[in-house]
Design an enzyme around this catalytic site. Structure first.
Site, PDB file in Angstrom:
ATOM      1  N   THR A 159       0.813  -1.215   0.000  1.00 35.34           N
ATOM      2  CA  THR A 159       0.000   0.000   0.000  1.00 35.34           C
ATOM      3  C   THR A 159       0.847   1.266   0.000  1.00 35.34           C
ATOM      4  OG1 THR A 159      -1.520   1.263   1.395  1.00 35.34           O
ATOM      5  CG2 THR A 159      -0.094  -0.246   2.532  1.00 35.34           C
ATOM      6  N   ASP A 160       0.285   2.350  -0.500  1.00 40.56           N
ATOM      7  CA  ASP A 160       0.977   3.646  -0.445  1.00 40.56           C
ATOM      8  C   ASP A 160       1.004   4.211   0.976  1.00 40.56           C
ATOM      9  OD1 ASP A 160      -1.723   4.322  -0.203  1.00 40.56           O
ATOM     10  OD2 ASP A 160      -1.732   5.773  -1.840  1.00 40.56           O
ATOM     11  N   GLU A 161       0.182   3.613   1.883  1.00 40.58           N
ATOM     12  CA  GLU A 161       0.120   4.162   3.244  1.00 40.58           C
ATOM     13  C   GLU A 161       1.434   3.985   3.996  1.00 40.58           C
ATOM     14  OE1 GLU A 161      -3.343   3.381   5.555  1.00 40.58           O
ATOM     15  OE2 GLU A 161      -4.682   3.598   3.857  1.00 40.58           O
ATOM     16  N   ALA A 208       1.735   0.406   9.573  1.00 44.23           N
ATOM     17  CA  ALA A 208       2.992  -0.052  10.184  1.00 44.23           C
ATOM     18  C   ALA A 208       3.184  -1.550   9.961  1.00 44.23           C
ATOM     19  CB  ALA A 208       2.989   0.271  11.669  1.00 44.23           C
ATOM     20  N   TYR A 254      -2.253  -0.426  10.926  1.00 45.73           N
ATOM     21  CA  TYR A 254      -2.337  -1.125   9.631  1.00 45.73           C
ATOM     22  C   TYR A 254      -1.110  -0.831   8.777  1.00 45.73           C
ATOM     23  CZ  TYR A 254      -3.407  -1.639   4.670  1.00 45.73           C
ATOM     24  OH  TYR A 254      -3.328  -1.944   3.330  1.00 45.73           O
ATOM     25  N   PRO A 283     -21.298   8.874   7.272  1.00 46.18           N
ATOM     26  CA  PRO A 283     -20.352   9.480   8.215  1.00 46.18           C
ATOM     27  C   PRO A 283     -19.070   9.951   7.522  1.00 46.18           C
ATOM     28  CG  PRO A 283     -20.312   7.079   8.428  1.00 46.18           C
ATOM     29  CD  PRO A 283     -21.337   7.399   7.383  1.00 46.18           C
ATOM     30  N   HIS A 322      -5.471  10.443  11.431  1.00 47.98           N
ATOM     31  CA  HIS A 322      -5.938  10.389  10.036  1.00 47.98           C
ATOM     32  C   HIS A 322      -4.928  11.001   9.060  1.00 47.98           C
ATOM     33  CE1 HIS A 322      -9.841  11.071   7.450  1.00 47.98           C
ATOM     34  NE2 HIS A 322      -8.936  10.310   6.842  1.00 47.98           N
ATOM     35  N   LYS A 373       1.984  -3.265   7.438  1.00 49.04           N
ATOM     36  CA  LYS A 373       2.312  -3.457   6.009  1.00 49.04           C
ATOM     37  C   LYS A 373       3.768  -3.040   5.753  1.00 49.04           C
ATOM     38  CE  LYS A 373       0.002  -4.618   3.000  1.00 49.04           C
ATOM     39  NZ  LYS A 373      -0.370  -5.946   2.437  1.00 49.04           N
TER      40      LYS A 373
HETATM   41  P1  NAD Z   1      -9.656  -7.510   1.893  1.00 47.17           P
HETATM   42  O1  NAD Z   1      -9.706  -7.196   3.337  1.00 47.17           O
HETATM   43  O2  NAD Z   1     -10.853  -7.257   1.040  1.00 47.17           O
HETATM   44  O3  NAD Z   1      -9.285  -9.056   1.686  1.00 47.17           O
HETATM   45  C1  NAD Z   1      -8.295  -9.691   2.442  1.00 47.17           C
HETATM   46  C2  NAD Z   1      -8.408 -11.188   2.192  1.00 47.17           C
HETATM   47  O4  NAD Z   1      -7.347 -11.840   2.938  1.00 47.17           O
HETATM   48  C3  NAD Z   1      -9.724 -11.791   2.671  1.00 47.17           C
HETATM   49  O5  NAD Z   1     -10.218 -12.690   1.697  1.00 47.17           O
HETATM   50  C4  NAD Z   1      -9.348 -12.532   3.947  1.00 47.17           C
HETATM   51  O6  NAD Z   1     -10.173 -13.665   4.198  1.00 47.17           O
HETATM   52  C5  NAD Z   1      -7.924 -12.948   3.631  1.00 47.17           C
HETATM   53  N1  NAD Z   1      -7.124 -13.175   4.845  1.00 47.17           N
HETATM   54  C6  NAD Z   1      -7.022 -12.351   5.928  1.00 47.17           C
HETATM   55  N2  NAD Z   1      -6.202 -12.922   6.847  1.00 47.17           N
HETATM   56  C7  NAD Z   1      -5.769 -14.099   6.327  1.00 47.17           C
HETATM   57  C8  NAD Z   1      -4.896 -15.109   6.790  1.00 47.17           C
HETATM   58  N3  NAD Z   1      -4.299 -15.038   7.979  1.00 47.17           N
HETATM   59  N4  NAD Z   1      -4.666 -16.173   5.980  1.00 47.17           N
HETATM   60  C9  NAD Z   1      -5.265 -16.268   4.758  1.00 47.17           C
HETATM   61  N5  NAD Z   1      -6.119 -15.334   4.282  1.00 47.17           N
HETATM   62  C10 NAD Z   1      -6.368 -14.261   5.056  1.00 47.17           C
HETATM   63  O7  NAD Z   1      -8.371  -6.746   1.337  1.00 47.17           O
HETATM   64  P2  NAD Z   1      -8.143  -5.999  -0.059  1.00 47.17           P
HETATM   65  O8  NAD Z   1      -8.680  -4.634   0.032  1.00 47.17           O
HETATM   66  O9  NAD Z   1      -8.555  -6.917  -1.153  1.00 47.17           O
HETATM   67  O10 NAD Z   1      -6.545  -5.876  -0.049  1.00 47.17           O
HETATM   68  C11 NAD Z   1      -5.738  -6.937  -0.555  1.00 47.17           C
HETATM   69  C12 NAD Z   1      -4.278  -6.552  -0.381  1.00 47.17           C
HETATM   70  O11 NAD Z   1      -4.011  -5.341  -1.087  1.00 47.17           O
HETATM   71  C13 NAD Z   1      -3.871  -6.272   1.074  1.00 47.17           C
HETATM   72  O12 NAD Z   1      -2.589  -6.789   1.276  1.00 47.17           O
HETATM   73  C14 NAD Z   1      -3.873  -4.767   1.185  1.00 47.17           C
HETATM   74  O13 NAD Z   1      -2.941  -4.319   2.156  1.00 47.17           O
HETATM   75  C15 NAD Z   1      -3.442  -4.377  -0.215  1.00 47.17           C
HETATM   76  N6  NAD Z   1      -3.925  -3.056  -0.693  1.00 47.17           N
HETATM   77  C16 NAD Z   1      -5.248  -2.734  -0.610  1.00 47.17           C
HETATM   78  C17 NAD Z   1      -5.690  -1.511  -1.116  1.00 47.17           C
HETATM   79  C18 NAD Z   1      -7.145  -1.120  -1.082  1.00 47.17           C
HETATM   80  O14 NAD Z   1      -7.469   0.025  -1.432  1.00 47.17           O
HETATM   81  N7  NAD Z   1      -8.063  -1.999  -0.714  1.00 47.17           N
HETATM   82  C19 NAD Z   1      -4.767  -0.629  -1.690  1.00 47.17           C
HETATM   83  C20 NAD Z   1      -3.414  -0.997  -1.738  1.00 47.17           C
HETATM   84  C21 NAD Z   1      -3.007  -2.217  -1.229  1.00 47.17           C
HETATM   85  O1  DAU Z   2      -4.187   3.895   0.262  1.00 50.62           O
HETATM   86  C1  DAU Z   2      -4.370   2.517   0.194  1.00 50.62           C
HETATM   87  C2  DAU Z   2      -5.236   2.063   1.349  1.00 50.62           C
HETATM   88  O2  DAU Z   2      -6.554   2.533   1.066  1.00 50.62           O
HETATM   89  C3  DAU Z   2      -5.231   0.559   1.531  1.00 50.62           C
HETATM   90  O3  DAU Z   2      -3.939   0.134   1.896  1.00 50.62           O
HETATM   91  C4  DAU Z   2      -6.230   0.133   2.613  1.00 50.62           C
HETATM   92  O4  DAU Z   2      -6.285  -1.280   2.678  1.00 50.62           O
HETATM   93  C5  DAU Z   2      -7.603   0.676   2.213  1.00 50.62           C
HETATM   94  O5  DAU Z   2      -8.536   0.370   3.235  1.00 50.62           O
HETATM   95  C6  DAU Z   2      -7.545   2.177   2.005  1.00 50.62           C
HETATM   96  O6  DAU Z   2      -7.297   2.885   3.251  1.00 50.62           O
HETATM   97  P1  DAU Z   2      -8.113   4.216   3.649  1.00 50.62           P
HETATM   98  O7  DAU Z   2      -8.068   4.364   5.106  1.00 50.62           O
HETATM   99  O8  DAU Z   2      -7.683   5.350   2.802  1.00 50.62           O
HETATM  100  O9  DAU Z   2      -9.583   3.750   3.121  1.00 50.62           O
HETATM  101  P2  DAU Z   2     -11.047   3.953   3.751  1.00 50.62           P
HETATM  102  O10 DAU Z   2     -12.005   3.530   2.683  1.00 50.62           O
HETATM  103  O11 DAU Z   2     -11.178   3.351   5.096  1.00 50.62           O
HETATM  104  O12 DAU Z   2     -11.142   5.538   3.915  1.00 50.62           O
HETATM  105  C7  DAU Z   2     -10.964   6.401   2.796  1.00 50.62           C
HETATM  106  C8  DAU Z   2     -11.067   7.826   3.313  1.00 50.62           C
HETATM  107  O13 DAU Z   2     -12.417   8.087   3.707  1.00 50.62           O
HETATM  108  C9  DAU Z   2     -10.216   8.110   4.533  1.00 50.62           C
HETATM  109  O14 DAU Z   2      -9.707   9.432   4.448  1.00 50.62           O
HETATM  110  C10 DAU Z   2     -11.172   7.994   5.698  1.00 50.62           C
HETATM  111  C11 DAU Z   2     -12.498   8.435   5.093  1.00 50.62           C
HETATM  112  N1  DAU Z   2     -13.717   7.798   5.639  1.00 50.62           N
HETATM  113  C12 DAU Z   2     -13.783   6.447   5.660  1.00 50.62           C
HETATM  114  C13 DAU Z   2     -14.893   5.786   6.139  1.00 50.62           C
HETATM  115  C14 DAU Z   2     -14.956   4.272   6.203  1.00 50.62           C
HETATM  116  C15 DAU Z   2     -14.802   8.568   6.070  1.00 50.62           C
HETATM  117  O15 DAU Z   2     -14.745   9.808   6.044  1.00 50.62           O
HETATM  118  N2  DAU Z   2     -15.915   7.924   6.544  1.00 50.62           N
HETATM  119  C16 DAU Z   2     -16.000   6.568   6.622  1.00 50.62           C
HETATM  120  O16 DAU Z   2     -17.045   6.031   7.092  1.00 50.62           O
END
Ligand code: NAD
Ligand code: DAU
Length: 357
Positions: A134-136, A162, A160, A215, A295, A164
């Site tokens: 992730t970019d985080e 940290a 989270y 929210p 945040h 990653k």
């Molecule tokens: P998600 O939470 O939708 O899915 C995670 C999956 O991992 C689920 O199917 C869960 O059952 C499985 N899992 C969790 N713990 C496990 C374990 N101990 N063993 C086996 N499987 C397990 O996540 P996502 O949003 O699809 O993200 C996937 C990957 O991409 C993550 O590594 C996340 O850090 C990274 N990522 C996500 C985003 C985003 O915007 N969602 C952006 C950048 C990177």
């Molecule tokens: O940048 C990549 C990351 O993006 C991934 O690594 C994470 O797995 C993914 O969850 C996501 O993280 P964010 O924290 O940015 O995503 P989230 O959808 O939780 O929140 C997006 C933005 O919206 C953030 O600034 C918080 C805000 N937010 C989120 C929720 C759930 C709200 O204002 N209200 C909400 O209810």
């Protein structure tokens, strides 16, 4: 090509989209999904692949070394695409332990198993360990800071990010020390089909449809870079096929948008598509709530490296992507309704929002 791929976390949001992408483009490859089916994993995300000869689903934990060893050997895996993780920042604030276990210990378990297996095979140079990150990990940007590049120092701010960052460092070290052919990708915020309704975009879509409050943390001016999930999957495909071991590639959507603008756009789109909403116009549901602790203000990605070295750029605009996403949630009400009735969803939302008051 008949390659053999292990996809961890393949029943989650991005993992499932990636599995569909790969199976469609490379039908003669074998894809084995290892997923623990936590609250975020959903076997229905892969339903259309069940029973196909080149697809196998295994329920299991990436921290379970015996399962990982057994799968690598019995399936003769050549590449791991590692998605499995605890992925939600708010949950990491309420309960960080699971994030350390899966994201750090789980990634370590996979690396050790893959290293031993790869060494026993006389270290084939074509094998790959793709770590999806992730970019985080780079922390937070101010309004005028340059976008994150691959050389931006790590400064993760949430449990989270940290966890990653810790896993990224382990992956990097396994290449540096053992020459394991690992690659790391750091991507911005994904959205699209199959995203669990705890993340901003699906949560807002569903709350609009249900007439529940929307929210917005803080003043809603935090900025994220949004990438449509199929663009991310295409980038990962290019990285697995053409990326260089030991490298990191940033992946971004070129779409920096304030949270409030995302939510207002969703309100307007759904107002147009659904004439009989419980509350209309949907913007009346917008509710500013206490900010997320710690945040991050802004994320932005400089994706020049993957563009110039591997020829990848995103192709879906934010307007197209949001439209496709809204339509998916409108057409898959049964998918998300069954998730809302799960106790953990209500428990989590209540506890998170209460802890914020
Ligand atoms: P998600 O939470 O939708 O899915 C995670 C999956 O991992 C689920 O199917 C869960 O059952 C499985 N899992 C969790 N713990 C496990 C374990 N101990 N063993 C086996 N499987 C397990 O996540 P996502 O949003 O699809 O993200 C996937 C990957 O991409 C993550 O590594 C996340 O850090 C990274 N990522 C996500 C985003 C985003 O915007 N969602 C952006 C950048 C990177
Ligand atoms: O940048 C990549 C990351 O993006 C991934 O690594 C994470 O797995 C993914 O969850 C996501 O993280 P964010 O924290 O940015 O995503 P989230 O959808 O939780 O929140 C997006 C933005 O919206 C953030 O600034 C918080 C805000 N937010 C989120 C929720 C759930 C709200 O204002 N209200 C909400 O209810």
């Amino acid at each position: 090509m008949n390659r053999r791929l292990l996809v961890t976390g393949g029943a989650g949001f991005i993992g499932a989209n990636f599995v569909h992408h790969w199976c469609q483009l490379y039908p003669s490859d074998r894809v084995v999904v290892l997923d623990a089916l936590t609250y975020a994993g959903n076997r229905r995300n892969l339903a259309s692949l069940e029973g196909k000869e080149n697809f196998r689903f295994v329920k299991g934990d990436i921290c379970d070394r015996a399962i990982v060893d057994q799968l690598l050997r019995s399936e003769e895996i050549e590449a791991i695409a590692h998605f499995a993780a605890e992925s939600h920042v708010d949950r990491s604030i309420l309960g960080p332990a699971a994030f350390i276990q899966t994201n750090v210990v789980g990634t370590f378990t996979l690396l050790e198993a893959f290293r031993e297996y790869w060494e026993a095979k006389a270290k084939p140079s074509s094998y790959r360990f793709l770590h999806v990150s992730t970019d985080e990990v780079y922390g937070s940007l101010g309004p005028d800071d340059p976008a994150f590049s691959e050389t931006t120092p790590y400064a993760p701010n949430s449990p989270y990010s940290a966890s990653k960052a810790g896993s990224d460092h382990l992956v990097r070290a396994y290449h540096h020390t053992y020459k394991l052919p690992t690659i790391i990708t750091n991507c911005s915020n994904n959205y699209g089909a199959f995203q669990f309704p705890e993340k901003l975009i699906p949560l807002m879509c569903i709350n609009i449809l249900l007439g529940k409050p929307l929210p917005i943390y803080g003043n809603g001016k935090n900025v994220r870079d949004w990438i449509y999930v199929s663009d991310h999957c295409q980038a990962l495909d290019v990285v697995i096929n053409h990326g260089n071991p030991g490298e990191t590639y940033n992946i971004g959507g070129n779409n920096e948008v304030e949270n409030i603008q995302i939510v207002q756009t969703l309100c307007q789109m759904i107002d147009e598509l659904v004439p009989d909403l419980p509350v209309s116009p949907a913007e009346k549901l917008i509710t500013f709530v206490k900010d997320r602790p710690g945040h991050d203000w802004r994320y932005a990605i400089n994706a020049n490296k993957i563009k110039t070295q591997l020829g990848w750029t995103p192709s879906v605009t934010i307007t197209e992507g949001l439209r496709l996403t809204v339509e998916w949630y409108l057409n898959h009400r049964d998918w998300w309704e069954s998730l809302l009735s799960e106790a953990y969803y209500d428990y989590y939302r209540k506890n998170y929002l209460q802890s914020q008051n």
